[in-house]
Design a protein around this motif. Structure first.
Motif, PDB file in Angstrom:
ATOM      1  N   ILE A  50       0.837  -1.229   0.009  1.00 17.05           N
ATOM      2  CA  ILE A  50       0.056   0.107   0.023  1.00 17.05           C
ATOM      3  C   ILE A  50       0.743   1.396   0.136  1.00 17.05           C
ATOM      4  O   ILE A  50       1.628   1.401   0.644  1.00 17.05           O
ATOM      5  N   GLU A  51       0.653   2.075  -0.983  1.00 13.86           N
ATOM      6  CA  GLU A  51       1.570   3.371  -1.234  1.00 13.86           C
ATOM      7  C   GLU A  51       1.249   4.291  -0.349  1.00 13.86           C
ATOM      8  O   GLU A  51       0.139   4.690  -0.159  1.00 13.86           O
ATOM      9  N   GLU A  52       2.287   4.890   0.423  1.00 13.65           N
ATOM     10  CA  GLU A  52       2.069   6.034   1.313  1.00 13.65           C
ATOM     11  C   GLU A  52       2.462   7.368   0.793  1.00 13.65           C
ATOM     12  O   GLU A  52       2.256   8.435   1.647  1.00 13.65           O
ATOM     13  N   ILE A  60      -0.469  -0.886  -4.339  1.00 10.76           N
ATOM     14  CA  ILE A  60      -1.980  -0.550  -4.255  1.00 10.76           C
ATOM     15  C   ILE A  60      -2.015   1.051  -3.910  1.00 10.76           C
ATOM     16  O   ILE A  60      -1.283   1.462  -3.156  1.00 10.76           O
ATOM     17  N   TRP A  61      -2.431   1.672  -5.012  1.00  8.98           N
ATOM     18  CA  TRP A  61      -2.387   3.163  -4.965  1.00  8.98           C
ATOM     19  C   TRP A  61      -3.420   3.723  -3.977  1.00  8.98           C
ATOM     20  O   TRP A  61      -4.811   3.355  -3.982  1.00  8.98           O
ATOM     21  N   THR A  62      -2.951   4.769  -3.500  1.00  7.01           N
ATOM     22  CA  THR A  62      -3.935   5.552  -2.239  1.00  7.01           C
ATOM     23  C   THR A  62      -4.336   6.968  -2.895  1.00  7.01           C
ATOM     24  O   THR A  62      -3.464   7.301  -3.994  1.00  7.01           O
ATOM     25  N   HIS A  89      -3.729  10.202   1.222  1.00  2.00           N
ATOM     26  CA  HIS A  89      -3.219   8.663   1.176  1.00  2.00           C
ATOM     27  C   HIS A  89      -3.875   7.637   2.193  1.00  2.00           C
ATOM     28  O   HIS A  89      -3.495   6.656   2.507  1.00  2.00           O
ATOM     29  N   ILE A 102      -8.018   3.827  -0.576  1.00  2.00           N
ATOM     30  CA  ILE A 102      -7.530   2.784  -1.445  1.00  2.00           C
ATOM     31  C   ILE A 102      -8.109   3.061  -2.656  1.00  2.00           C
ATOM     32  O   ILE A 102      -9.531   3.364  -2.582  1.00  2.00           O
ATOM     33  N   ALA A 110      -5.043  -1.011  -7.840  1.00  2.00           N
ATOM     34  CA  ALA A 110      -3.964  -2.138  -7.558  1.00  2.00           C
ATOM     35  C   ALA A 110      -3.010  -2.122  -8.871  1.00  2.00           C
ATOM     36  O   ALA A 110      -3.508  -2.731  -9.987  1.00  2.00           O
ATOM     37  N   VAL A 129      -7.711   2.802   4.119  1.00  2.00           N
ATOM     38  CA  VAL A 129      -6.706   1.869   4.396  1.00  2.00           C
ATOM     39  C   VAL A 129      -6.838   1.377   5.821  1.00  2.00           C
ATOM     40  O   VAL A 129      -6.689   0.097   6.066  1.00  2.00           O
ATOM     41  N   PHE A 159      -0.766  -7.871   1.664  1.00  2.00           N
ATOM     42  CA  PHE A 159      -0.209  -6.781   1.431  1.00  2.00           C
ATOM     43  C   PHE A 159       0.504  -6.274   2.525  1.00  2.00           C
ATOM     44  O   PHE A 159       0.462  -6.916   3.715  1.00  2.00           O
ATOM     45  N   TYR A 169       1.885  -2.738   4.516  1.00  2.00           N
ATOM     46  CA  TYR A 169       1.550  -1.320   5.111  1.00  2.00           C
ATOM     47  C   TYR A 169       2.356  -1.045   6.215  1.00  2.00           C
ATOM     48  O   TYR A 169       2.547  -1.537   7.470  1.00  2.00           O
TER      49      TYR A 169
END
Length: 352
Positions: free
Chosen positions: A178-180, A218-220, A225, A228, A231, A280, A310, A312
Motif C-alpha cells: 500500500i503506497e504511502e 496499491i495506490w492511495t 493517502h 484505497i 491495484a 486503508v 499486502f 503497510y
C-alpha cells in the motif's frame, strides 16, 4: 465504412510457424499484421492493414516531447466451434475516445475502429490461441505524429492496432504494497484516461515496491493517502465478510470494463456489492479482525488477479486461503461468457 474500403498489404511469409502456442508469454509475440490509420488535413484517412513492422517518425514528432499518447486493451477469443469472439468492444472504443478528448487527440469514428479491427482479426484469425487461459491480446493506440517543438497539440496523429497471442498476465497470486508517498493520479488530472504517461509515472514507485519483495503497488489518494484507489494497473476489489467493495470512478480512477462487468455479475449473483470509498484503516482493521476475506485486481490483461497479502507501514498482512473464493468464481463467470461456454444475458459477447 465497409470492410472493402480498407487497404490490405499481406505479409509475404507468415511467422506463425515460429510460435509455440502452448508456451505463450504475455504481450511479446506479435501477429503478422497491424492496422494503421493517419489523421491529417483535419480528418481520418483510409486505414491500411499491413505487415507488423517498425514505423518511422520525425525526431520532432510531438509524441516524443509532449506525450500525447493513449491506448486500450482488448482480447479476442475462439470458442469450441472456432468462432471469433470479442468482449464489449464498443466500450473500448468509447473509452478510447474519452481518453482522446482529454488528451486533445481527434476521436476515432466507431465505424473505422470496428470495421478495421474486424478486418484485422479476419486476416490474422489463425493467431487467436485456443489453449485454455490464452487469448489474442489487442492493443489499439493513438499518438501525436505531427512535428514541431512548440508546446501545443499536434495536427497529425496515428491510430495503430497491433495484436499479440498471449498467455496469462500474472501466474498465481500477488503480494502488494500500500503506497504511502507516491500517487498514481490527482483530481483534475488524467487518471481516468488510458494515457501512456500515467503508466510511465507508476514504474518508479512500483520498482521500489519490487525491491522490497512485493509484486505491485496499491495506490492511495493523492491528498491524504487514506483511501484505497487502484491495484497496480488494475481496479481493485476488497471483500470484507460477504460484502464486495470497490472504489467509485473519478478523475483519478479508470472506468474499467472488467470492473463494470464484475459489479454487474456479482449483483446478479446475489453478492452484496458496495461502490464506495474505502480507507486503508478499514482494510487494516478488517485484516486484524479476520473479516478481510479477499482482495483482487481486475483488468483486461489479467481479468482477475488474486492478492495473497499486502504490506503497510513495515508490516505484512496475509489473506486467508479460501476453498472457493469469489475471485475465482467471478473470473470463471466472466471468462465463460467471453469464450462462449456460458449464456450471455447482457449482450457483451460479440461474434465476428
Amino acid at each position: 465504412m465497409q470492410s472493402s474500403d480498407i487497404k490490405v498489404q499481406l505479409i509475404e511469409e507468415s511467422k506463425i510457424s515460429q510460435v509455440d502456442f502452448n508456451n505463450l508469454p504475455f504481450g511479446s509475440v506479435f501477429s503478422d499484421h497491424m492496422l494503421e490509420c493517419d489523421y491529417k488535413d483535419g480528418k481520418w484517412q483510409t486505414p491500411v492493414i499491413k505487415p507488423y513492422s517498425p514505423i518511422t517518425l520525425d525526431p520532432s514528432a510531438k509524441i516524443f516531447h509532449y506525450g500525447q499518447s493513449i491506448f486500450e486493451g482488448m482480447k479476442a477469443y475462439k470458442d469450441a466451434e472456432g468462432s471469433t469472439l470479442l468482449f464489449r468492444p464498443l466500450e473500448n472504443c468509447k473509452r478510447l475516445n474519452k481518453s482522446a478528448e482529454r488528451m486533445v487527440i481527434p476521436q476515432i469514428p466507431e465505424d473505422i475502429f470496428m470495421t478495421g479491427l474486424k478486418k484485422l482479426l479476419e486476416i490474422d484469425n489463425n493467431w487467436i490461441p485456443t489453449k485454455e487461459g490464452s487469448s489474442l491480446y489487442i492493443r489499439p493506440f493513438m499518438f501525436a505524429s505531427g512535428n514541431g517543438f512548440h508546446a501545443s497539440p499536434a495536427n497529425a496523429f496515428k491510430l495503430l492496432i497491433c495484436t499479440a497471442p498471449s498467455g496469462a498476465y500474472f501466474a498465481g497470486k500477488v503480494k502488494v504494497l500500500i503506497e504511502e508517498k507516491y500517487a498514481r493520479a490527482a483530481n483534475g488530472g488524467v487518471g481516468f484516461a488510458k494515457a501512456g504517461g500515467n503508466y510511465a509515472a507508476q514504474f518508479y514507485p512500483t520498482q521500489l515496491a519490487i525491491e522490497k519483495g512485493y509484486n505491485q503497488v496499491i495506490w492511495t489518494d493523492d491528498n491524504t493517502h487514506e483511501y484505497i484507489e487502484e491495484a497496480g494497473a488494475m481496479n481493485i476489489f476488497i471483500r470484507i465478510n460477504d460484502t464486495l467493495i470497490t472504489s467509485p470512478t473519478s478523475d483519478r480512477i479508470l472506468d474499467g470494463i472488467t470492473r463494470k462487468s464484475i459489479i454487474q455479475i456479482a449483483k446478479d449473483s446475489g453478492i452484496d456489492v458496495e461502490v464506495r470509498k474505502i480507507t486503508v484503516s478499514e482494510v487494516i482493521a478488517a485484516a486484524q479482525s479476520g473479516s478481510l476475506k479477499e482482495m483482487f485486481g481486475a483488468g483486461t490483461a489479467a481479468v482477475i488477479s488474486p492478492i495473497a497479502g499486502f504490506g503497510y507501514q513495515e508490516k505484512d498482512y496475509d489473506l486467508p486461503e479460501l476453498e472457493n473464493p469469489l475471485a475465482l468464481q467471478l473470473k470463471k463467470q466472466i471468462t465463460d461468457i467471453q469464450t462462449n461456454k456460458a449464456e450471455d444475458p447482457y449482450g457483451w459477447r460479440v461474434k465476428l
